[in-house]
Write a protein that holds these residues in place. Structure first.
Motif, short mmCIF file in Angstrom:
data_model
loop_
_atom_site.label_atom_id
_atom_site.label_comp_id
_atom_site.label_asym_id
_atom_site.label_seq_id
_atom_site.Cartn_x
_atom_site.Cartn_y
_atom_site.Cartn_z
N SER A 439 0.60 -0.75 -0.15
CA SER A 439 -0.08 -0.23 0.26
C SER A 439 0.77 1.73 0.06
CB SER A 439 -0.52 -0.23 1.33
OG SER A 439 -1.27 1.80 1.40
N ALA A 440 0.34 2.62 -0.76
CA ALA A 440 0.86 4.04 -0.30
C ALA A 440 1.38 3.54 0.81
CB ALA A 440 0.29 4.22 -1.08
N LYS A 441 0.44 4.20 1.86
CA LYS A 441 0.72 3.70 2.89
C LYS A 441 1.37 3.51 3.53
CE LYS A 441 -2.52 7.06 3.02
NZ LYS A 441 -2.35 8.81 3.34
N GLN A 442 1.79 2.75 3.33
CA GLN A 442 2.93 1.91 4.25
C GLN A 442 3.98 2.11 3.67
OE1 GLN A 442 0.86 -2.75 2.68
NE2 GLN A 442 2.60 -3.22 4.02
N PHE A 443 4.38 1.97 2.20
CA PHE A 443 5.55 2.32 1.45
C PHE A 443 6.03 3.52 2.12
CE2 PHE A 443 8.01 5.17 -2.14
CZ PHE A 443 8.79 3.74 -2.10
N GLU A 444 5.21 4.63 2.47
CA GLU A 444 5.59 6.23 3.58
C GLU A 444 5.69 6.46 4.37
OE1 GLU A 444 2.22 8.73 1.93
OE2 GLU A 444 1.39 8.50 -0.88
N GLN A 445 5.56 4.57 4.93
CA GLN A 445 5.99 5.05 6.52
C GLN A 445 7.23 5.38 6.17
OE1 GLN A 445 4.86 1.86 8.49
NE2 GLN A 445 4.91 2.23 10.05
N PRO A 446 7.64 6.10 7.64
CA PRO A 446 9.41 5.99 7.68
C PRO A 446 9.69 4.45 8.54
CG PRO A 446 8.23 7.61 8.96
CD PRO A 446 6.94 6.45 8.92
N GLY A 447 11.22 4.44 7.75
CA GLY A 447 11.47 3.08 8.07
C GLY A 447 11.11 2.11 7.70
N PHE A 448 10.31 2.49 6.31
CA PHE A 448 9.57 1.20 5.30
C PHE A 448 10.36 -0.34 5.75
CE2 PHE A 448 8.41 -1.43 1.23
CZ PHE A 448 7.17 -2.01 2.33
N ALA A 483 12.98 7.88 -4.18
CA ALA A 483 13.82 6.99 -4.09
C ALA A 483 14.79 6.62 -3.15
CB ALA A 483 14.76 8.05 -4.95
N GLN A 484 14.95 7.51 -2.33
CA GLN A 484 15.78 7.01 -1.52
C GLN A 484 15.34 5.50 -0.62
OE1 GLN A 484 16.28 9.25 1.41
NE2 GLN A 484 16.68 7.87 3.04
N THR A 485 13.72 5.37 -0.82
CA THR A 485 13.17 3.85 -0.05
C THR A 485 13.96 2.97 -0.64
OG1 THR A 485 11.79 5.35 1.29
CG2 THR A 485 11.59 3.03 0.58
N LEU A 486 13.28 2.95 -1.82
CA LEU A 486 13.26 2.04 -3.57
C LEU A 486 14.95 1.72 -3.17
CD1 LEU A 486 11.37 3.73 -6.12
CD2 LEU A 486 10.64 1.36 -4.64
N GLY A 487 15.90 2.65 -3.08
CA GLY A 487 17.10 1.95 -2.98
C GLY A 487 17.74 1.50 -2.26
N GLU A 488 17.28 1.70 -0.77
CA GLU A 488 17.08 0.53 0.68
C GLU A 488 16.64 -0.26 0.22
OE1 GLU A 488 15.48 2.74 3.52
OE2 GLU A 488 17.36 4.53 3.51
#
Length: 602
Positions: A439-448, A483-488
């Motif tokens: 979910s978009a809400k999951q993905f936007e959560q800090p530290g996902f 982009a940062q989360t996807l990279g992680e």
């Protein structure tokens, strides 16, 4: 990179021919031919001396190339600035070439086209003939005589501008009906609300939902359903003013913005016209269909002063119209919020669903077309309530996102999917890729990304076997942070896919900048693709785009052999859909996989 981008432009251009939306004020002739690229460039006679042609280029510093013509002013060649200057840079070149004619050193194979030639056709010719023509440009004839030239730069600029216009249409307009989509509708509604506030005027909003459309879709097929939606869109548009906006939110839901109203009578009059318009039989292929609609009406600022509030209350009024028997409209009243109370009940039941063990996962196989091998599954969430029965994800996922419950539910789905993957391996199944919707809400959560890493470590899942599916909206809402989360996530070894590609932002830039592995082509483009040239053109373009960027492509919603053969002919990598299997319970999937292997071996 020119060829793939050009291929996409051609496909989108072909698709545009089948759209009903005509948002541009340019005529087809102006946008489709090289006439708009024409520049008058004085030609050079074939018997001119080479040194004179050199001097001509020196005098005209901006001239990239010049046409060479015979005595009848017919083009026989072309000479570009770079080539002649390079020749004269050689020692003693001026002395050697002083008496030679330009015909002896010119390019005798220029591209020559008629002024009415299509831009796309010329682009194909250039690609086939060699990219040097992008530098030289091409010669244009009018009525068989020399008219001028066009540069490769102008051609690329025209293609780029047209592609940008097409991408705008894809992002803001519904591809089936040509109406503004949800994104553009919300923008226009907010703008209309601000205008009503400044002008002290009333604004109307009509929420339109077709009655029993699912029955038509299921009994007569998706192609009939799609054509019916197009006809409904046409009739709704005929019932409103030019200043009004008719939008399609999705499925069989439409919404109409009515600015500058004198009162509620103006809005109900439009609703009466809609009822009368829909009452007339609709010719769809060999059928004469009768369809009705339930409508909810709200007024700004009488019922609400916010765009979101207006949408919610219009939806509540529409629901009341359905409760009253359908084929009618209802003006919003506070007691209509009873329907919202049902939603609140669903929200309360959702809070206990996880603890009560009411959730389960079903798995839909994903088939690699090159060798007809099962390479993965998509995990799909199901909710079976003790008294309410099966509840669609379309109903409870938005509630879970709004209330924040999506985080716990999402963790459960990831954990359960990883455990199931390992359980199948222990049972002797191959290590299939496990795809999980995020979910978009999951993905936007800090530290996902850290949470995903924790679940991987907890379950013992091999990261390379896990694929996370994200929508375009999820990755584009906050692009830098995404982009940062996807990279992680990629650093963990997890694979990443863009789900429902083509229905959201449709921005091609993020595919180059984000570490994406796969594009999932939305099933709305696959449905009846063999009979829908626009859909086939878009699918072909998406696959070409994926190939040019080194991305895998998977078509979802493949329901029959014709659709399968069509996407296969365009070199799509993988497919999933009812043609192979519906989403299956874990045990049923094991049985299905065993039978599928037997069928493939046979």
């Amino acid at each position: 990179m020119l060829f793939p981008i050009h291929s996409i432009e051609l496909a989108l251009n072909d698709a545009r021919k089948h759209r009903q939306d005509q948002t541009l004020d340019e005529t087809p002739g102006q946008t489709a031919t090289v006439k708009r690229l024409l520049s008058h460039v004085e030609p050079i006679a074939w018997n001119s001396r080479c040194v004179d042609v050199l001097d001509h280029f020196i005098r005209h510093e901006d001239l990239p190339a010049v046409a060479i013509v015979d005595a009848e002013q017919m083009p026989v060649g072309i000479m570009d600035r770079g080539r002649i200057i390079e020749i004269f840079l050689r020692p003693f070149a001026r002395d050697l070439l002083y008496k030679k004619r330009i015909a002896e050193i010119m390019d005798a194979n220029p591209i020559v086209v008629d002024i009415n030639a299509g831009i796309d056709d010329v682009a194909r010719i250039i690609i086939d003939a060699g990219m040097r023509h992008m530098v030289n440009g091409f010669i244009i004839l009018r009525d068989g005589a020399y008219a001028g030239m066009a540069t490769g730069h102008a051609l690329l600029e025209e293609i780029t501008q047209r592609k940008q216009r097409d991408l705008y249409l894809l992002a803001h307009y519904d591809q089936l009906t040509g109406l503004p989509n949800r994104l553009l509708f919300k923008d226009r509604l907010e703008t209309a609300c601000r205008g009503a506030l400044r002008g002290g005027r009333m604004l109307g909003l009509i929420f339109v939902d077709l009655d029993r459309f699912k029955y038509i879709n299921d009994s007569l097929g998706h192609s009939v359903g799609d054509r019916l939606l197009q006809t409904v869109a046409e009739r709704l548009t005929q019932c409103v003013r030019h200043s009004d906006t008719v939008s399609r939110l999705g499925g069989d839901e439409f919404v109409i913005i009515l600015p500058n109203l004198d009162g509620e009578t103006a809005a109900t009059t439009v609703a009466d016209h809609i009822v009368a318009a829909l009452d007339q039989p609709m010719p769809v292929y060999d059928h004469a269909l009768q369809v009705t609609a339930s409508m909810g009406i709200v007024l700004y600022p009488l019922h609400d002063s916010s765009a979101e509030g207006l949408i919610r209350k219009a939806d509540a009024a529409m629901y009341q119209a359905k409760q009253l028997g359908r084929n009618r409209y209802a003006l919003y009243s506070e007691h209509f919020d009873d329907g919202l109370r049902e939603r609140m009940l669903l929200e309360a039941e959702l809070r206990g669903a996880l603890g009560n063990g009411e959730f389960s996962l079903h798995y839909q196989p994903q088939i690699q077309l090159s060798d007809q091998r099962v390479v993965g599954v998509e995990a799909l969430l199901r909710w079976q309530h003790a008294t309410l029965g099966a509840i669609s994800p379309a109903e409870f996922i938005p509630i879970a996102e709004e209330t924040g419950q999506i985080h716990d539910i999402g963790d459960w789905v990831l954990r359960q999917a990883c455990r199931q993957h390992l359980s199948w391996i222990a049972a002797g199944l191959p290590a299939l890729r496990m795809s999980v919707n995020i979910s978009a809400k999951q993905f936007e959560q800090p530290g996902f990304a850290g949470r995903v890493a924790q679940l991987i470590a907890e379950t013992g899942m091999i990261p390379e076997h896990l694929e996370l599916e994200l929508t375009e909206g999820a990755v584009m809402t906050h692009a830098d942070r995404a982009a940062q989360t996807l990279g992680e996530l990629r650093s963990l070894g997890v694979k990443l896919a863009i789900d429902d590609f083509g229905t959201g932002y449709s921005s091609l830039s993020y595919l180059r900048t984000f570490p994406i592995n796969k594009i999932k082509i939305d099933q709305s483009f696959i449905r009846d693709i063999e009979n829908t040239p626009a859909n086939e053109a878009i699918v072909k373009a998406i696959i070409a785009l994926g190939n040019s960027l080194g991305l895998e492509t998977i078509a979802e919603g493949v329901e029959n052999l014709a659709e399968l053969e069509c996407v296969k002919s365009h070199q799509c990598h993988e497919v999933q859909g009812y043609h192979f299997a519906r989403p299956l319970a874990p045990g049923d999937f094991v049985t299905w996989h065993r039978e599928f292997l037997g069928t493939a071996a046979a």
